[in-house]
Design a protein around this motif. Structure first.
Motif, PDB file in Angstrom:
ATOM      1  N   CYS A   1       0.833  -1.214   0.000  1.00  8.28           N
ATOM      2  CA  CYS A   1       0.000   0.000   0.000  1.00  8.28           C
ATOM      3  C   CYS A   1       0.863   1.259   0.000  1.00  8.28           C
ATOM      4  N   LEU A   2       1.912   1.270   0.800  1.00  6.00           N
ATOM      5  CA  LEU A   2       2.803   2.426   0.845  1.00  6.00           C
ATOM      6  C   LEU A   2       3.495   2.638  -0.506  1.00  6.00           C
ATOM      7  N   ASN A   3       3.943   1.543  -1.124  1.00  6.27           N
ATOM      8  CA  ASN A   3       4.577   1.662  -2.434  1.00  6.27           C
ATOM      9  C   ASN A   3       3.592   2.171  -3.478  1.00  6.27           C
ATOM     10  N   GLY A   4       2.345   1.671  -3.424  1.00  2.00           N
ATOM     11  CA  GLY A   4       1.331   2.135  -4.360  1.00  2.00           C
ATOM     12  C   GLY A   4       1.077   3.626  -4.216  1.00  2.00           C
ATOM     13  N   PHE A   5       1.041   4.107  -2.988  1.00  5.17           N
ATOM     14  CA  PHE A   5       0.834   5.534  -2.724  1.00  5.17           C
ATOM     15  C   PHE A   5       1.986   6.362  -3.299  1.00  5.17           C
ATOM     16  N   ILE A   6       3.203   5.974  -2.969  1.00  8.49           N
ATOM     17  CA  ILE A   6       4.369   6.747  -3.425  1.00  8.49           C
ATOM     18  C   ILE A   6       4.472   6.720  -4.944  1.00  8.49           C
ATOM     19  N   ASN A   7       4.241   5.558  -5.554  1.00  7.52           N
ATOM     20  CA  ASN A   7       4.277   5.476  -7.014  1.00  7.52           C
ATOM     21  C   ASN A   7       3.189   6.333  -7.641  1.00  7.52           C
ATOM     22  N   GLY A   8       2.013   6.375  -7.012  1.00  4.40           N
ATOM     23  CA  GLY A   8       0.919   7.172  -7.534  1.00  4.40           C
ATOM     24  C   GLY A   8       1.234   8.657  -7.551  1.00  4.40           C
ATOM     25  N   THR A   9       2.073   9.110  -6.632  1.00  2.00           N
ATOM     26  CA  THR A   9       2.486  10.514  -6.634  1.00  2.00           C
ATOM     27  C   THR A   9       3.483  10.797  -7.754  1.00  2.00           C
ATOM     28  N   GLY A  10       4.029   9.729  -8.342  1.00  2.00           N
ATOM     29  CA  GLY A  10       5.000   9.880  -9.418  1.00  2.00           C
ATOM     30  C   GLY A  10       6.440   9.864  -8.968  1.00  2.00           C
ATOM     31  N   HIS A  11       6.683   9.814  -7.667  1.00  2.00           N
ATOM     32  CA  HIS A  11       8.055   9.834  -7.144  1.00  2.00           C
ATOM     33  C   HIS A  11       8.564   8.403  -6.992  1.00  2.00           C
ATOM     34  N   THR A  12       8.698   7.757  -8.137  1.00  2.00           N
ATOM     35  CA  THR A  12       8.990   6.330  -8.167  1.00  2.00           C
ATOM     36  C   THR A  12      10.451   6.004  -7.857  1.00  2.00           C
ATOM     37  N   ARG A  13      11.313   7.008  -7.933  1.00  2.00           N
ATOM     38  CA  ARG A  13      12.718   6.722  -7.653  1.00  2.00           C
ATOM     39  C   ARG A  13      12.928   6.312  -6.193  1.00  2.00           C
ATOM     40  N   PHE A  14      12.109   6.886  -5.284  1.00  2.00           N
ATOM     41  CA  PHE A  14      12.268   6.487  -3.885  1.00  2.00           C
ATOM     42  C   PHE A  14      11.962   5.002  -3.705  1.00  2.00           C
ATOM     43  N   THR A  15      10.852   4.532  -4.297  1.00  2.00           N
ATOM     44  CA  THR A  15      10.529   3.113  -4.128  1.00  2.00           C
ATOM     45  C   THR A  15      11.599   2.241  -4.774  1.00  2.00           C
ATOM     46  N   LEU A  16      12.211   2.723  -5.854  1.00  2.00           N
ATOM     47  CA  LEU A  16      13.318   1.980  -6.466  1.00  2.00           C
ATOM     48  C   LEU A  16      14.480   1.868  -5.485  1.00  2.00           C
ATOM     49  N   TYR A  17      14.916   2.996  -4.925  1.00  2.00           N
ATOM     50  CA  TYR A  17      16.051   2.981  -3.997  1.00  2.00           C
ATOM     51  C   TYR A  17      15.740   2.139  -2.760  1.00  2.00           C
ATOM     52  N   ASN A  18      14.512   2.249  -2.280  1.00  2.00           N
ATOM     53  CA  ASN A  18      14.116   1.498  -1.088  1.00  2.00           C
ATOM     54  C   ASN A  18      14.136  -0.002  -1.359  1.00  2.00           C
ATOM     55  N   ASN A  19      13.619  -0.397  -2.516  1.00  2.00           N
ATOM     56  CA  ASN A  19      13.623  -1.813  -2.875  1.00  2.00           C
ATOM     57  C   ASN A  19      15.030  -2.340  -3.060  1.00  2.00           C
ATOM     58  N   ILE A  20      15.878  -1.556  -3.710  1.00  2.00           N
ATOM     59  CA  ILE A  20      17.263  -1.979  -3.912  1.00  2.00           C
ATOM     60  C   ILE A  20      17.963  -2.174  -2.568  1.00  2.00           C
ATOM     61  N   ALA A  21      17.766  -1.218  -1.655  1.00  2.00           N
ATOM     62  CA  ALA A  21      18.426  -1.304  -0.350  1.00  2.00           C
ATOM     63  C   ALA A  21      17.960  -2.527   0.435  1.00  2.00           C
ATOM     64  N   SER A  22      16.634  -2.726   0.517  1.00  7.14           N
ATOM     65  CA  SER A  22      16.127  -3.847   1.307  1.00  7.14           C
ATOM     66  C   SER A  22      16.471  -5.186   0.664  1.00  7.14           C
ATOM     67  N   THR A  23      16.554  -5.185  -0.668  1.00 10.92           N
ATOM     68  CA  THR A  23      16.833  -6.437  -1.378  1.00 10.92           C
ATOM     69  C   THR A  23      18.301  -6.819  -1.316  1.00 10.92           C
ATOM     70  N   PHE A  24      19.174  -5.871  -1.705  1.00 15.69           N
ATOM     71  CA  PHE A  24      20.579  -6.233  -1.870  1.00 15.69           C
ATOM     72  C   PHE A  24      21.439  -5.911  -0.650  1.00 15.69           C
ATOM     73  N   ALA A  25      20.887  -5.158   0.294  1.00 14.95           N
ATOM     74  CA  ALA A  25      21.626  -4.921   1.540  1.00 14.95           C
ATOM     75  C   ALA A  25      21.121  -5.806   2.667  1.00 14.95           C
ATOM     76  N   VAL A  26      19.906  -6.377   2.494  1.00 14.67           N
ATOM     77  CA  VAL A  26      19.340  -7.205   3.559  1.00 14.67           C
ATOM     78  C   VAL A  26      19.007  -8.612   3.059  1.00 14.67           C
ATOM     79  N   ARG A  27      18.058  -8.732   2.096  1.00 11.03           N
ATOM     80  CA  ARG A  27      17.557 -10.051   1.713  1.00 11.03           C
ATOM     81  C   ARG A  27      18.653 -10.952   1.136  1.00 11.03           C
ATOM     82  N   VAL A  28      19.354 -10.480   0.122  1.00 11.99           N
ATOM     83  CA  VAL A  28      20.350 -11.326  -0.542  1.00 11.99           C
ATOM     84  C   VAL A  28      21.485 -11.715   0.402  1.00 11.99           C
TER      85      VAL A  28
END
Length: 454
Positions: free
Chosen positions: A372-399
């Motif tokens: 829901c939070l990602n949908g909100f942020i993407n809807g505002t058009g500021h999609t770069r934040f969700t990109l950076y957030n996903n990259i950080a959580s994925t490659f700094a934590v999950r992997v």
């Protein structure tokens, strides 16, 4: 044709009514891969089931990138629609179809060349290698259909129509089920038959969408002369869509890494993880529906300058999505085997998948909020934040955590599953802080007066 102004009316009622077709459409779209797993699991062996699991994971990475691009189109069209800039919306639609089909052709060519080395890097079990390769190649051949359908749906949803995309995918899903039964159960074609059925059904979905729009005198007529590339629209579409596509693709890439680790545990573990992932995909459909509905609704309201209404849309979506996620979490905690046994009668696969869900199940709670939070942020058009957030959580934590946990002596799917909710928790915290303190309420479109009457 049907359009809807999402900037007026009762917020809760509008959001729920708009999200229900999303929910059903997402459920049906998820059934593409699930039907493949179900039919192959019932009428073929575990090696074929693992082949579909691996092939669909690889194609899922590609498809999510395409869906991400389309989501960018929904945001841009939605903001223009909310701001009553019809001419700009029309230019965006013509550019979107042209640009996205060109991109899909490039992705298809590149992935056809890379499919074999990628499957080897994933440590695909030898028993499943050819099936996974053929599944991937056949699905890649139909990527233009997937792109076309998602572009059509993006346009309609940006203009407030979430019902017709549901109708298109419903008919396509029925075709996919029939194709799977005929080719896999009837002709024993295994993973290859499932891929043919899926690809053909996507083609049906795209054609239905085009026929519908032409009959409704849609302002884009799909004639060769109408396919144009407007510079401003191309830049805007790429600026908004590429971050969403990259975040979806990179997150799925992390799951390819995860799959490579699991594949080394044998094809039973591969099949079990594939089945558990299908359960997860079904379980989070309500959350993904709210993510998409919030994104479209927020886009129109941000375009109209109604930031308070956009915030209210998010709050309502979070409450409903989390309530549903909590119910699913309880079900997974109490009777996980019931869901797994729907996909396969293999006792070893069921037991291994249940073990995976013991640690994996916390994703149902966290993702209900993250989406829901990602949908909100993407809807505002500021999609770069969700990109950076996903990259950080994925490659700094999950992997890193998946790799570390896999090195534990006697590591099982339970240990692997621990890494997933930990990464989501980090992503949730960052997204919540951005919504609280970030500059998301600045519009991404130029709100000059439109010369086209509305």
């Amino acid at each position: 044709m049907r359009t809807q102004d999402l900037t007026t009316g009762h917020v809760t009622k509008t959001l729920i009514n708009f999200s229900l077709p999303f929910l059903l459409a997402n459920l049906l779209q998820t059934l593409y891969g699930i039907v493949d797993m179900l039919v192959v699991g019932q009428f073929s062996d575990a090696a074929a089931l693992a082949a579909v699991s691996i092939g669909s994971l690889l194609m899922g990475t590609v498809n999510l990138a395409v869906i991400g691009l389309a989501a960018g189109g929904t945001v841009l069209i939605g903001q223009y629609w909310g701001a009553k800039l019809r001419e700009e919306a029309r230019d965006t639609v013509s550019t979107m179809f042209t640009l996205y089909w060109l991109i899909s052709l490039g992705i298809t060519g590149a992935m056809l060349l890379l499919a074999e080395p990628i499957l080897r890097l994933m440590s695909t079990p030898q028993e499943s290698y050819l099936g996974a390769l053929h599944y991937t190649q056949i699905c890649l051949a139909g990527l233009v259909f997937t792109t076309g359908y998602n572009a059509l749906s993006a346009v309609l949803r940006g203009m407030g129509d979430s019902k017709n995309p549901l109708l298109f995918v419903l008919i396509a899903c029925i075709c996919n089920i029939i194709g799977d039964v005929v080719l896999v159960a009837g002709f024993n074609m295994g993973a290859e038959g499932a891929a043919i059925a899926t690809t053909a059904s996507q083609g049906v979905s795209m054609i239905l969408g085009i026929v519908y729009l032409k009959k409704k005198d849609f302002f884009f007529d799909f004639k060769p002369r109408s396919f144009t590339l407007k510079k401003n629209q191309s830049i805007a579409l790429l600026k908004v869509g590429v971050p969403i596509a990259l975040q979806e693709g990179l997150v799925m890439l992390s799951f390819v890494f995860l799959e490579a680790i699991i594949n080394k545990m044998g094809y039973i573990a591969t099949a079990a993880a594939g089945v558990a992932d299908r359960v997860f995909m079904v379980a989070v459909i309500p959350s993904t529906a709210f993510c998409s509905a919030i994104s479209s609704m927020v886009a129109q309201n941000i375009g109209a300058g109604l930031t308070d209404r956009a915030r209210k849309c998010l709050r309502i979506g979070l409450v409903i999505s989390f309530a549903i996620g909590a119910l699913i979490f309880i079900a997974m905690a109490l009777v996980p085997g019931a869901a797994i046994s729907i996909f396969t009668p293999d006792g070893d696969v069921i037991e291994t998948a249940v073990e995976y869900l013991r640690s994996y199940k916390y994703e149902f709670l966290l993702c209900s909020l993250v989406f829901c939070l990602n949908g909100f942020i993407n809807g505002t058009g500021h999609t770069r934040f969700t990109l950076y957030n996903n990259i950080a959580s994925t490659f700094a934590v999950r992997v890193p955590l998946v790799y570390v946990f896999s090195r534990i002596a006697g590591a099982t799917l339970f240990h692997i599953g621990i890494a997933l909710p930990l990464a989501s928790a980090v992503q949730l915290l960052a997204a919540a802080l951005y919504v609280r303190f970030g500059r998301w309420n600045t519009s991404i479109i130029d709100k000059k007066p439109s010369q086209v009457k509305t």
